[in-house]
Design an enzyme around this catalytic site. Sequence first.
Site, short mmCIF file in Angstrom:
data_model
loop_
_atom_site.label_atom_id
_atom_site.label_comp_id
_atom_site.label_asym_id
_atom_site.label_seq_id
_atom_site.Cartn_x
_atom_site.Cartn_y
_atom_site.Cartn_z
N CYS A 2 21.32 30.95 68.72
CA CYS A 2 22.04 30.26 69.79
C CYS A 2 21.06 29.36 70.54
O CYS A 2 19.88 29.32 70.23
CB CYS A 2 22.62 31.27 70.78
SG CYS A 2 23.73 32.44 70.02
N ARG A 27 21.60 24.17 67.00
CA ARG A 27 21.31 25.62 67.02
C ARG A 27 22.59 26.45 66.93
O ARG A 27 22.54 27.66 66.68
CB ARG A 27 20.54 26.01 68.28
CG ARG A 27 19.16 25.40 68.41
CD ARG A 27 18.49 25.86 69.67
NE ARG A 27 18.15 27.28 69.59
CZ ARG A 27 16.98 27.73 69.11
NH1 ARG A 27 16.07 26.89 68.67
NH2 ARG A 27 16.72 29.02 69.04
N TRP A 70 26.00 30.66 68.46
CA TRP A 70 26.20 30.88 67.03
C TRP A 70 26.52 32.37 66.94
O TRP A 70 25.63 33.19 67.11
CB TRP A 70 24.96 30.53 66.22
CG TRP A 70 25.10 30.88 64.77
CD1 TRP A 70 24.72 32.03 64.16
CD2 TRP A 70 25.72 30.09 63.75
NE1 TRP A 70 25.04 32.01 62.83
CE2 TRP A 70 25.65 30.84 62.55
CE3 TRP A 70 26.31 28.85 63.72
CZ2 TRP A 70 26.16 30.37 61.34
CZ3 TRP A 70 26.81 28.38 62.52
CH2 TRP A 70 26.73 29.13 61.36
N ASN A 96 20.09 34.47 73.66
CA ASN A 96 19.92 34.20 72.23
C ASN A 96 19.23 35.43 71.65
O ASN A 96 18.21 35.87 72.17
CB ASN A 96 19.06 32.95 72.02
CG ASN A 96 18.79 32.69 70.54
OD1 ASN A 96 19.60 33.06 69.69
ND2 ASN A 96 17.66 32.08 70.23
N GLY A 97 19.81 36.00 70.57
CA GLY A 97 19.18 37.18 69.96
C GLY A 97 20.23 38.26 69.71
O GLY A 97 21.43 38.03 69.82
N GLU A 479 20.69 28.73 39.73
CA GLU A 479 20.55 28.33 41.13
C GLU A 479 19.40 27.33 41.27
O GLU A 479 19.50 26.35 42.00
CB GLU A 479 20.33 29.56 42.01
CG GLU A 479 19.94 29.27 43.45
CD GLU A 479 20.93 28.38 44.22
OE1 GLU A 479 22.06 28.17 43.73
OE2 GLU A 479 20.55 27.87 45.29
N LYS A 483 19.82 23.57 42.80
CA LYS A 483 18.99 23.01 43.89
C LYS A 483 18.44 21.65 43.48
O LYS A 483 18.52 20.68 44.21
CB LYS A 483 17.82 23.95 44.21
CG LYS A 483 18.21 25.19 44.97
CD LYS A 483 18.50 25.00 46.44
CE LYS A 483 19.91 24.73 46.81
NZ LYS A 483 21.00 25.54 46.37
N GLU A 486 21.21 18.83 43.03
CA GLU A 486 21.97 18.38 44.20
C GLU A 486 21.11 17.60 45.20
O GLU A 486 21.65 16.82 45.98
CB GLU A 486 22.68 19.54 44.89
CG GLU A 486 21.84 20.54 45.58
CD GLU A 486 22.70 21.57 46.33
OE1 GLU A 486 23.76 21.22 46.87
OE2 GLU A 486 22.31 22.74 46.34
N HIS A 502 20.45 28.86 20.28
CA HIS A 502 21.87 28.57 19.99
C HIS A 502 22.25 27.17 20.46
O HIS A 502 23.41 26.88 20.69
CB HIS A 502 22.75 29.63 20.66
CG HIS A 502 22.43 31.01 20.21
ND1 HIS A 502 22.79 31.52 18.99
CD2 HIS A 502 21.70 31.99 20.82
CE1 HIS A 502 22.33 32.75 18.86
NE2 HIS A 502 21.66 33.07 19.96
N LYS A 601 28.53 19.96 53.52
CA LYS A 601 27.98 21.29 53.74
C LYS A 601 29.03 22.37 53.49
O LYS A 601 28.74 23.42 52.98
CB LYS A 601 27.45 21.42 55.18
CG LYS A 601 26.77 22.75 55.49
CD LYS A 601 25.60 23.00 54.58
CE LYS A 601 25.05 24.40 54.71
NZ LYS A 601 24.13 24.75 53.60
#
Length: 606
Positions: A2, A27, A70, A96-97, A479, A483, A486, A502, A601
């Site tokens: 946050c 944030r 957040w 925050n936390g 993955e 990365k 993209e 193969h 996103k």
Amino acid sequence: MCGIFAYTGKKNSTSILLDGLTSLEYRGYDSAGIFIPGSGSIKSVGAVNNLKKKITKTIQGTSGIAHLRWATHGEPTEINAHPHHDCTENIWLVHNGIIENYKELKEKLSALGHTFKSSTDTEVLAHLIEHHLHKTKDFEKAVIATLNEVTGTYGIAVAHNTDPDKIIAARNGAPVVIGIGNNENFVASDPTPILRHTKNVIYLHDGEVAVITPESHHIYNLNSILIERQKETIDWDVEQVKKDGYEHFMLKEIMQGPEVIENTIRGRLIIEEGTAKLGGLEMVTDKLRSIKRIVIVGCGTAYYAGLVGEYMLEEYAGIPVEVEVGSEFRYRKPIMDEHTALLAISQSGETADTLEAIREAKRKGALTLGIVNTVGSTIARETDAGIYNHAGPEIGVASTKAFISQLTALSLFTLFLGRQRTMSQSTGKQIAEEIKLLPEKIKSILAQKETIRKIAEKYSNSRDFLFIGRKYNYPIAFEGALKLKEVSYIHAEGYGAGEMKHGPLAMIDENFPTLAIAPLDSVYEKMISNIQEIKARKGKIVVITTEKNTQIKDMAEDIIYIPETLEVLSPLLTIVPLQLFAYYFARKKGLDVDRPRNLAKSVTVE
Ligand code: AGP
């Protein structure tokens, strides 16, 4: 993650606080709020602009506290938005936390007659300060007494309705910076909202409390001992501060990998019993005992995390698992029933294809679970139960820290389910102890970032790249390829190493490089055979392998070493060099790694 911001001085605090919140929006953006002593509080759901629309002329003063949320505990609603207050509505606080012992504190205070409005951990702090203020009759002492009862992380700013010039700040595990101005002072989570007013700052250390007024600032430890601390001068600009000085959010978020694991496991890893305590699954614990099959659903990176989860859960929880991409699952005729659980993985919690898969599973009577990073998101709300990542906002479109957190959450889920079934306490304890060591092991990989940058830049003219892996690192090959493709827009392809003969081997020549993920594990010798096949066709190879593995040094053009770990946890380490590799490869090409072309996103459309 946050954002807190506070001001005390001679100017109109409302506009200063709102502008400060706007600069902190990276944030968190679930909800926002301000409190002005002697004038009141206004809160809103969503971004700061929603708050600005609610501000009236009546709320004004020369001090105040403000917050961007957040969500970690409690849905992103107006009731749960900060600031929070005590019963008297005189003590107001932004935080925050994560307060780990908030439940015990809340029970104690409720028994003393306190009434709570929100479902947040933060509100408990305001009532605890009220409790101590009755005894100490001193605002500063009441805050210090409160913090001595708290376990967890906090960065807070506290104001009192009848003492408008004074703001009390404190830090433990979440950043707090004091801005020292001319007859005005500031408190913030980072220097971003302060820089337009002053570049003179003091960074609080863990366990410290700051008491500020327009003319003064004093810092104490939790024993109320005064601490002398020199001011520092910030020479960063606002953009650099948002990225913590990194050039891009993507690199910042890769570097946050260690702390993200710590945040995901905080209060959940029960090492002695070799299990995990997952509050979000408590209401379905018995149902999970009767589950005979799990279908994991996700898209993109979340899907690849699911593939790792399949290996984990089958090997250590002894339960059959299938993994599906959301866009396919919802159009198939999937066999689901009351003995099937669907596990949706999603950073945003809003991916349309994953959401529709959940709805299809619910129609068929399946238990639906989520591993989600965004509290209160649609997927979090529509699944029956789940695990929040606590990874903080992920700004870069290419998912990095969220993937690390998803794998961590899957490890915890595997411990939880495994210990409900066939996993022994000793096996669970061995895995739990190793999970605890992962943050430090990732730090040792991140320390090689310059080496990895040089390797990536060396290959940055390549038009193609093949990624190969086996078993737990089969999904990591995919993955890693995702990365790279993209953020650099080149053709990058993940493949099971066992499939080389193969077909893919036909592509290999001196212009078609391969990245082979070959830690010292149960399939290492098989990987060596694949690497030799490629070398025999003049293919260039970059290998990710375990430290001290000298056997491989003549087989590869470039080698990136990772620390030893359990095979089941190796994906949490092997992915880190691949994230850095993709980042530096794309950066060398001069591309916008945080906002790759054509991508969003969160894919909230089909
Ligand atoms: C990953 O780097 C991509 N940005 C993308 O594949 C992403 O993982 C996918 O869209 C799923 O998003 P979610 O986790 O928010 O559901």
